[in-house]
Design an enzyme around this catalytic site. Structure first.
Site, short mmCIF file in Angstrom:
data_model
loop_
_atom_site.label_atom_id
_atom_site.label_comp_id
_atom_site.label_asym_id
_atom_site.label_seq_id
_atom_site.Cartn_x
_atom_site.Cartn_y
_atom_site.Cartn_z
CB THR A 115 -0.95 -0.01 1.21
OG1 THR A 115 -1.86 -1.10 1.07
CG2 THR A 115 -1.72 1.30 1.31
CE1 TYR A 117 -7.11 5.15 6.82
CE2 TYR A 117 -6.25 4.16 8.85
CZ TYR A 117 -7.00 4.06 7.69
OH TYR A 117 -7.66 2.90 7.39
CG HIS A 163 -5.28 -8.08 3.86
ND1 HIS A 163 -4.17 -8.72 3.36
CD2 HIS A 163 -5.07 -6.74 3.65
CE1 HIS A 163 -3.33 -7.83 2.87
NE2 HIS A 163 -3.85 -6.62 3.02
CG HIS A 169 -1.97 -3.58 -3.41
ND1 HIS A 169 -3.00 -4.39 -2.94
CD2 HIS A 169 -1.71 -2.71 -2.40
CE1 HIS A 169 -3.34 -4.02 -1.72
NE2 HIS A 169 -2.58 -3.00 -1.37
#
Length: 462
Positions: A79, A162, A200, A245
């Site tokens: 990432t 974030y 994931h 990705h």
């Protein structure tokens, strides 16, 4: 008539204009009136999800714009490295954000997702939002990696730290508010964690869960178009939707356990799986030899021997030994499988590739491209905004055909027409000369050559 004469004559008669773009060209005009640009990333959006799942909103988005079926991203396919490559146009070894976990052997500093605010790690490159502000405009960001860091002594006014609890709607609402209330905002970036998070947890082969999360993502794309339309930005700004990705399926049956291969006290792990960064604590050749023989599905490299195509050895933060797992294999120090889906593998693997879609006044309508490199996006964005790009590994020439202002198809047609006319003219000229020479050298319409056999080996004609 010379060939050059033919060329100019044909161009003049046909009314075609041929222009060749060179380099990373950018409009550097006084009073830059280029439309603003919004860059959106849906983390872990594997390119071939487009072939396996339904995306009515995304299809509506790119049907009136551009679709690039896949991007070849940078190694490692993680990432942080790829999000920084998108906005700098640099390979990871050049911009310095090599992984999501790093160690600097000189300063002894550590980097992680939870500890990423030190400008030391980011200052080796100039992201596009810094260039935008240096050019006298404003940039805005909603949780794009690095945008909350003071890079090269610049901190964005329109950004926030974030926080995964902040919804997509809230992030989008802030972005559109900033872009509508401050007309100096030329660039904005929006980041969302899905479908990476679900990939994931469940693995990309879990069609039930991936159908659920990708339907949610497509809903957010619909919300994006609706919000832009509501605020009057739709059709007036350029929008790029992409990812960093892809994702591949992992399994407890595909584990590489390092402690089974090497004495645990002989090495230290900086980062693990599928690219492990190793610091040897004993003789490096012995540690490397043991790791090289560890597993058939893992390749060990000394730093200087990392293949050039990966662009991953010319940086002091790269550790002395790198381990690269085959697709779908997981490297652990010991223990079990940490997650069912993962990324970070070799960037030539299709499962690691993201996609790209674009819409706006600068882009062609209903245009599709097979692929280009993710580092090519940076010179394209600089061109769209109208700022000078910094030195980068990308190429504007690779992406220019996505733009309505670039006459790619027309140029090819013009060149083909010119070549065709030249062939025809050359053929007629040659025939004309042959016929003229024949008329001069032949007084009779037909003459028969009679030769007598004299029995020797003298040539027939001298």
């Amino acid at each position: 008539m010379q060939v050059s004469g033919y060329l100019f004559a044909v161009i003049a008669c046909s009314g075609l204009t041929l222009s060749v773009q060179t380099g990373n060209q950018t409009r550097l005009e006084s009073g830059n009136d280029s439309p603003p640009l919004l860059l959106v990333s849906f983390d872990g959006f594997r390119a071939d999800y487009l072939n396996k799942y339904s995306f009515p909103n995304l299809e509506k988005f790119y049907s009136d714009g551009v679709l690039v079926h896949e991007l070849t991203n940078v190694f490692t396919t993680k990432t942080f490295p790829n999000h920084y490559s998108l906005v700098t146009g640099l390979y990871a070894e050049s911009h310095g954000i090599l992984a999501s976990i790093m160690y600097d052997p000189v300063t002894k500093k550590n980097f992680s997702i939870q500890n990423d605010r030190d400008p030391f790690w980011w200052n080796e490159a100039t992201p596009i939002w810094v260039s935008v502000e240096q050019s006298g405009y404003r940039a805005a960001a909603a949780m794009w990696p690095g945008t909350n860091v003071n890079i090269q002594n610049r901190t964005l006014k329109y950004t926030f730290d974030y926080d995964p609890k902040v919804t997509f709607q809230e992030r989008l609402g802030n972005i559109t508010q900033w872009m509508t209330t401050d007309k100096s905002v030329k660039f904005a970036a929006l980041y969302w964690e899905e479908p990476d998070r679900s990939g994931h947890i469940y693995g990309p082969d879990n069609s039930t869960e991936m159908t659920r999360v990708l339907k949610e993502v497509d809903g957010y794309i619909g919300l994006l178009m609706e919000q832009l339309n509501k605020t009057g930005l739709w059709g007036k700004i350029n929008v790029i939707i992409t990812s960093d990705h892809g994702m591949t399926q992992c399994s407890p049956q595909r584990l590489i356990i390092l402690d089974n291969c090497i004495i645990p006290s002989s090495y230290m792990v900086v980062d693990l799986t599928p690219v492990a960064a190793i610091i040897p604590l004993e003789d490096i050749s012995t540690v490397y030899k043991n790791l090289s023989a560890c597993h058939i599905h893992m390749k060990a490299y000394l730093k200087d021997d990392v293949p050039d195509r990966l662009h991953y050895k010319n940086n002091g933060r790269i550790q002395p030994i790198l381990l690269v797992a085959d697709e779908g294999w997981t490297i652990v120090k010991n223990g079990g499988l940490p997650r069912l889906g993962d990324h970070g593998y070799d960037n030539t693997l299709p499962s690691m590739h993201p996609f790209l879609a674009a819409h706006g006044p600068a882009f062609r309508k209903g245009y599709k491209m097979s692929s280009f490199n993710s580092v090519d996006l940076y010179p394209l964005m600089c061109h769209l905004i109208g700022i000078a790009p910094m030195a980068n590994n990308g190429s504007f020439a690779h992406v220019r055909c996505a733009l309505v202002s670039e006459q790619c198809g027309e140029l090819a047609l013009a060149v083909g027409l010119v070549i065709g006319v030249l062939i025809i003219l050359t053929t007629f000229t040659c025939l004309f000369k042959l016929m003229k020479n024949r008329d001069v050298s032949s007084p009779r319409p037909f003459a028969r050559l009679e030769l007598e056999d004299d029995g020797d080996d003298e040539p027939l004609l001298e």
